[in-house]
Design a protein around this motif. Structure first.
Motif, short mmCIF file in Angstrom:
data_model
loop_
_atom_site.label_atom_id
_atom_site.label_comp_id
_atom_site.label_asym_id
_atom_site.label_seq_id
_atom_site.Cartn_x
_atom_site.Cartn_y
_atom_site.Cartn_z
N THR A 99 0.85 -1.19 0.00
CA THR A 99 0.00 0.00 0.00
C THR A 99 0.88 1.25 0.00
N MET A 100 0.25 2.39 -0.27
CA MET A 100 0.92 3.67 -0.10
C MET A 100 0.39 4.39 1.14
N GLY A 101 -0.27 3.64 2.02
CA GLY A 101 -0.77 4.25 3.25
C GLY A 101 -2.07 4.99 3.03
N ALA A 102 -2.37 5.94 3.95
CA ALA A 102 -3.67 6.61 3.96
C ALA A 102 -4.77 5.56 3.92
N LEU A 103 -4.66 4.60 4.83
CA LEU A 103 -5.51 3.41 4.80
C LEU A 103 -6.97 3.74 5.07
N HIS A 104 -7.85 3.04 4.35
CA HIS A 104 -9.29 3.16 4.54
C HIS A 104 -9.89 1.77 4.53
N ALA A 105 -11.21 1.69 4.54
CA ALA A 105 -11.88 0.39 4.63
C ALA A 105 -11.53 -0.52 3.46
N GLN A 133 -5.85 -16.22 3.07
CA GLN A 133 -4.95 -17.00 2.23
C GLN A 133 -3.60 -17.27 2.88
N ALA A 134 -3.32 -16.61 4.00
CA ALA A 134 -2.01 -16.72 4.64
C ALA A 134 -2.17 -16.55 6.15
N ASN A 135 -1.22 -17.10 6.91
CA ASN A 135 -1.29 -16.94 8.36
C ASN A 135 -0.21 -16.02 8.91
N PHE A 136 0.51 -15.32 8.02
CA PHE A 136 1.42 -14.25 8.43
C PHE A 136 1.27 -13.14 7.40
N VAL A 137 0.58 -12.06 7.81
CA VAL A 137 0.22 -10.99 6.87
C VAL A 137 1.18 -9.81 7.03
N VAL A 138 1.81 -9.44 5.92
CA VAL A 138 2.71 -8.29 5.87
C VAL A 138 2.06 -7.18 5.06
N ALA A 139 1.94 -6.01 5.65
CA ALA A 139 1.50 -4.82 4.91
C ALA A 139 2.70 -3.93 4.70
N PHE A 191 5.81 -3.06 7.09
CA PHE A 191 7.11 -2.63 6.59
C PHE A 191 6.99 -1.19 6.11
N THR A 192 7.76 -0.29 6.71
CA THR A 192 7.68 1.14 6.39
C THR A 192 9.07 1.63 5.95
N PRO A 193 9.50 1.25 4.77
CA PRO A 193 10.85 1.62 4.33
C PRO A 193 10.96 3.10 4.02
N THR A 194 12.19 3.58 3.94
CA THR A 194 12.46 4.95 3.53
C THR A 194 12.81 4.97 2.06
N PHE A 240 -4.09 -7.42 -4.16
CA PHE A 240 -4.26 -6.06 -4.69
C PHE A 240 -5.74 -5.79 -4.89
N GLY A 241 -6.10 -4.52 -4.93
CA GLY A 241 -7.50 -4.15 -5.11
C GLY A 241 -7.89 -4.05 -6.57
N ALA A 242 -9.14 -4.38 -6.85
CA ALA A 242 -9.64 -4.34 -8.22
C ALA A 242 -9.81 -2.92 -8.74
N LYS A 243 -9.87 -1.92 -7.85
CA LYS A 243 -10.06 -0.55 -8.32
C LYS A 243 -8.92 -0.14 -9.25
#
Length: 281
Positions: free
Chosen positions: A29-35, A47-53, A91-94, A146-149
């Motif tokens: 994601t690029m942040g600014a998270l919404h629903a 689909q997974a038991n360890f989720v990384v955003a 994960f919030t890389p620079t 990924f989102g379908a939008k």
């Protein structure tokens, strides 16, 4: 929930999860998270038991005149939203961490990147493909959501994964919408009250196309023209495109086929919105 910004620390965390036999899922994601983002986290969890955003506003997918500097970055709120959604690691890389001095390698996916967004934003998909492949290499997920939008984006990522033999399953989750049908987007916060009312024209134009095709219309160009006219009639809406395309190649169609996708993009003031709808006959 772990919050990590260094790539070395990320690799160690992924290694630890793998050693426990966990299936790794990733939601870039690029942040600014919404629903809508939260729905992606939940889809990934199924689909997974360890989720990384990952949260990173990627500079290489913005042109110089676009809204990179203004893109919202409410990191603390985003971290709280991710935690509430059950994300295991964020994960919030620079920028310096992902694009160090002298960086000069980019990924280009031809064909699917050319029309629509690619025609209007020539360097955009090069930046998208590059950052997604970098994140895949770092997280090494079994599955990515990924989102379908962002329809053209997910099509491009599927093509890249297939062509480069990237060992990740790509899942596209449905677009989340507001009560009136407007696709949820981090950019919606930029809309004024009047622009917000007009923005529903994007969703209406997609429904119009679906109705016309279900009613037996065979002139694809006429349907696309009707979509464009509907957008033009809405106050303050300046359309960039309204097309009906093949769902995989994204080439514009000249005749109906069993599966199609209608796609629109428009500007409302300085805010640019996109939307799409898959249509089956």
């Amino acid at each position: 929930m772990q919050v990590i910004s260094e790539t070395g620390e990320l690799r160690e965390a992924i290694k630890a999860a793998r050693s426990q036999g966990k299936r790794i899922g990733c939601v870039p994601t690029m942040g600014a998270l919404h629903a809508g983002h939260v729905s992606l986290f939940h889809a990934c969890r199924s689909q997974a038991n360890f989720v990384v955003a990952t949260i990173f506003v990627n500079p290489t997918q913005f042109a110089p005149h676009e809204d990179f500097s203004k893109y919202p970055r409410p990191l603390e709120k985003d971290l709280e939203a991710a935690k509430l959604a059950g994300v295991d690691l964020v994960f919030t890389p620079t920028k310096e961490g992902l694009y160090p001095e002298g960086y000069s390698t980019y990924v280009t996916v031809e064909g699917v990147s050319a029309p629509m967004e690619g025609a209007l934003r020539p360097t955009h998909f090069r930046g998208v493909a590059t950052i997604v492949l970098k994140l895949f290499n770092l997280v090494q997920p079994d599955v990515a959501v990924f989102g379908a939008k962002d329809y053209q984006q997910q099509a491009l990522i599927r093509r890249m994964v297939k062509d480069l033999d990237v060992p990740v399953e790509v899942i596209t989750a449905p677009t989340m919408r507001e009560h009136d049908g407007l696709a949820m987007s981090s950019r919606n916060v930029y809309l004024s009250a009047e622009q917000r009312k007009s923005a529903i024209a994007l969703w209406e134009s997609l429904n119009l196309a679906e109705d016309r095709l279900h009613d037996g219309e065979t002139d694809i160009q006429a349907v696309a023209a009707a979509m464009l006219q509907h957008l033009q009639k809405a106050a303050g809406v300046v359309p960039d495109y309204a097309v009906i395309a093949d769902p995989q190649t994204l080439q514009e169609l000249t005749a109906p086929q069993p599966r199609m996708v209608a796609l629109v993009a428009a500007r409302l003031g300085t805010t640019r919105l996109i939307d799409n709808k898959e249509i089956a006959l």
